[in-house]
Design a protein around this motif. Structure first.
Motif, PDB file in Angstrom:
ATOM      1  N   ILE A  11     -10.224  11.458  -0.311  1.00 53.04           N
ATOM      2  CA  ILE A  11     -10.686  10.080  -0.111  1.00 53.04           C
ATOM      3  C   ILE A  11      -9.525   9.103  -0.254  1.00 53.04           C
ATOM      4  O   ILE A  11      -9.395   8.137   0.495  1.00 53.04           O
ATOM      5  N   ALA A  12      -8.652   9.358  -1.251  1.00 52.90           N
ATOM      6  CA  ALA A  12      -7.510   8.473  -1.458  1.00 52.90           C
ATOM      7  C   ALA A  12      -6.582   8.498  -0.247  1.00 52.90           C
ATOM      8  O   ALA A  12      -6.132   7.444   0.232  1.00 52.90           O
ATOM      9  N   TYR A  46      -4.727   6.112   4.694  1.00 52.20           N
ATOM     10  CA  TYR A  46      -4.556   6.169   6.149  1.00 52.20           C
ATOM     11  C   TYR A  46      -5.362   5.071   6.831  1.00 52.20           C
ATOM     12  O   TYR A  46      -4.904   4.432   7.778  1.00 52.20           O
ATOM     13  N   PHE A  47      -6.582   4.864   6.323  1.00 51.80           N
ATOM     14  CA  PHE A  47      -7.439   3.817   6.892  1.00 51.80           C
ATOM     15  C   PHE A  47      -6.772   2.444   6.744  1.00 51.80           C
ATOM     16  O   PHE A  47      -6.729   1.653   7.683  1.00 51.80           O
ATOM     17  N   VAL A  48      -6.235   2.195   5.536  1.00 49.05           N
ATOM     18  CA  VAL A  48      -5.575   0.908   5.302  1.00 49.05           C
ATOM     19  C   VAL A  48      -4.353   0.768   6.202  1.00 49.05           C
ATOM     20  O   VAL A  48      -4.114  -0.284   6.803  1.00 49.05           O
ATOM     21  N   ASP A  49      -3.571   1.865   6.296  1.00 49.25           N
ATOM     22  CA  ASP A  49      -2.332   1.801   7.064  1.00 49.25           C
ATOM     23  C   ASP A  49      -2.585   1.736   8.558  1.00 49.25           C
ATOM     24  O   ASP A  49      -1.840   1.089   9.298  1.00 49.25           O
ATOM     25  N   ASN A  73      -4.333  -2.845   7.859  1.00 52.09           N
ATOM     26  CA  ASN A  73      -3.092  -3.601   8.045  1.00 52.09           C
ATOM     27  C   ASN A  73      -2.886  -4.050   9.485  1.00 52.09           C
ATOM     28  O   ASN A  73      -2.524  -5.213   9.725  1.00 52.09           O
ATOM     29  N   PRO A  74      -3.111  -3.143  10.494  1.00 53.81           N
ATOM     30  CA  PRO A  74      -2.987  -3.630  11.878  1.00 53.81           C
ATOM     31  C   PRO A  74      -3.977  -4.740  12.209  1.00 53.81           C
ATOM     32  O   PRO A  74      -3.621  -5.697  12.908  1.00 53.81           O
ATOM     33  N   VAL A  75      -5.224  -4.610  11.713  1.00 58.81           N
ATOM     34  CA  VAL A  75      -6.202  -5.670  11.991  1.00 58.81           C
ATOM     35  C   VAL A  75      -5.766  -6.987  11.343  1.00 58.81           C
ATOM     36  O   VAL A  75      -5.923  -8.068  11.918  1.00 58.81           O
ATOM     37  N   LYS A  76      -5.205  -6.877  10.129  1.00 60.43           N
ATOM     38  CA  LYS A  76      -4.677  -8.075   9.468  1.00 60.43           C
ATOM     39  C   LYS A  76      -3.552  -8.679  10.301  1.00 60.43           C
ATOM     40  O   LYS A  76      -3.481  -9.909  10.474  1.00 60.43           O
TER      41      LYS A  76
END
Length: 453
Positions: free
Chosen positions: A165-166, A171-174, A178-181
């Motif tokens: 999960i971590a 991976y989800f954040v990266d 982050n790209p959506v941000k």
């Protein structure tokens, strides 16, 4: 996940202990009957003798240990063969004395630190007096080891899932957060007017990557459109200011001049009329562009004689071409006629705009040739010139709104966009080919509806 793991460990432990308890109860019930048979056979009802016979005949001594306890809570004998008379700490026996079921089951630890499950069942005579108890002991060492292994496996699975999960979250954040941000930040910059903002940190070819490419492409197109808009405003301002300056200048000159000077009066009025005509054409182009943008450009459909419209446009420009020392020729078969379905004013506007551009971009001594002929089910009108030509880069944009390939020549940059839309509304095609320094060929294809000879 933690609550689930702890709950599963608890349920597994409870299940194992429950199975041990059920097994112990079933065997103890059977052996108690045997004890009372032995005890009843003794004339003096000696508990020690009955206990010895009971222990010697106990069938499950390989998996269980059985004790016989007297009514004072002192162990009499054990199937394990070791001395039990000194064992005084037996909470299960004292709990059984207080129990309504005359028995008690609990987990405890032997003095040598061995975990066991103990079941104590009271022995009573016919008068319901306690004469002692039978205590069954089952080692929980193997059970606890099995529970420990399963618990360890569950905890390992828990931590592996946590790790998964971590990693997935990272991976989800990266890859998404982050790209959506970054996309949001770039879109905000674009919305604020910074059309140079780009998303260049995302390289994956997935939906997010496609969105980044789309936003970059959108920003590029908006930037180009904004630049063309600014150029258009600058060009239109200049184009409007030039005739207005001429009209104002000649108006003031004529106002201060003796009207008896006929030659000056005619010259001034001629300039005013010509510049007014230029303004009128410019305004009409802007109105047509506005109608195209709003989808309000309508056609008055009828049968149009293409040769007649070409000749009309030719007559409009032939004198201008001669005046500017350029050659304008019209070539078609006099025996043929070409008819299309459309708006004759709009089709004439197409030819006028194309000829106007051809003459504007052709140098002194240049040649502009109009050719009309049949091509499959179309009439093809080819306007060729040997003027300055258009570069490959500019040629891709000449039909775009506000675009001007040559800012040195007067014009608003929307004429060809209007022409392209009019030809499209007539079901035709507009094709432009050009080479720098060689000239330009503009081809108009319009679908024929009939031919008359």
């Amino acid at each position: 996940m933690l609550v689930l793991t702890v709950t599963m460990i608890y349920l597994i432990s409870a299940r194992y202990y429950h199975v041990v308890e059920l097994t112990m109860k079933s065997r103890s019930s059977e052996s108690l009957d045997l004890f009372f048979n032995n005890y009843g056979d003794e004339k003096d009802n000696d508990l020690n003798v009955a206990a010895s016979r009971f222990v010697e005949g106990f069938r499950y001594r390989d998996t269980m240990d059985v004790w016989v306890i007297d009514k004072n809570g002192t162990p009499v004998i054990s199937s394990g063969g070791y001395e039990v008379s000194e064992f005084k700490d037996m909470p299960d026996y004292y709990t059984a004395l207080k129990s309504e079921t005359d028995s008690c089951v609990m987990r405890t630890t032997m003095p040598w630190n061995e975990p066991v499950m103990a079941q104590t069942c009271l022995l009573k005579d016919k008068n319901d007096n306690v004469i002692g108890a039978v205590r069954y002991l089952v080692s929980l060492k193997a059970v606890n080891r099995q529970i420990f292994i399963l618990s360890l496996a569950l905890l390992l699975a828990y931590f592996m899932i946590l790790l998964f999960i971590a990693n997935t979250g990272a991976y989800f954040v990266d890859s998404i957060v982050n790209p959506v941000k970054k996309i949001n930040e770039t879109a905000s910059k674009i919305a604020s007017g910074d059309f140079s903002a780009r998303i260049d940190s995302y390289e994956e070819d997935d939906e997010i990557g496609q969105l980044c490419d789309t936003i970059n492409n959108m920003a590029e197109q908006i930037g180009e459109a904004d630049k063309m808009k600014n150029d258009f405003i600058s060009t239109v301002s200049h184009e409007i200011r030039t005739p207005l300056t001429a009209i104002k200048g000649w108006g003031e000159t004529l106002a201060d001049t003796d009207v008896s000077d006929r030659q000056l009066l005619e010259k001034g009025l001629g300039v005013i009329i010509n510049e007014t005509s230029r303004l009128s054409v410019m305004v009409e182009e802007l109105l047509d562009f506005s109608r195209i943008q709003d989808g309000r450009l309508k056609l008055k459909t009828g049968t149009v004689d293409v040769i007649a419209e070409i000749q009309q446009a030719y007559l409009v420009f032939v004198q201008r071409a001669e005046k500017e020392q350029k050659s304008l020729t019209l070539d078609f078969d006099p025996q043929s006629s070409f008819f299309v379905s459309g708006d004759n004013d709009r089709i004439c506007q197409v030819f006028v705009n194309i000829l106007d551009n051809a003459i504007k971009y052709t140098d002194i001594g240049g040649i502009i040739r109009i050719t009309v002929e049949k091509y499959e089910n179309y009439v093809r009108i080819l306007v060729s010139d040997n003027g300055c030509g258009i570069s490959k880069e500019d040629l891709r944009h000449v039909k775009d709104k506000f675009y001007k390939a040559n800012n040195k020549v007067r014009g608003t940059g929307i004429g060809l966009a209007v022409v392209d839309e009019i030809v499209r509304l007539h079901g035709g095609r507009l094709k432009i080919e050009s080479k720098v320094g060689k000239g330009t060929d503009v081809t108009v294809l319009l679908p024929l509806i009939q031919k008359e000879v």
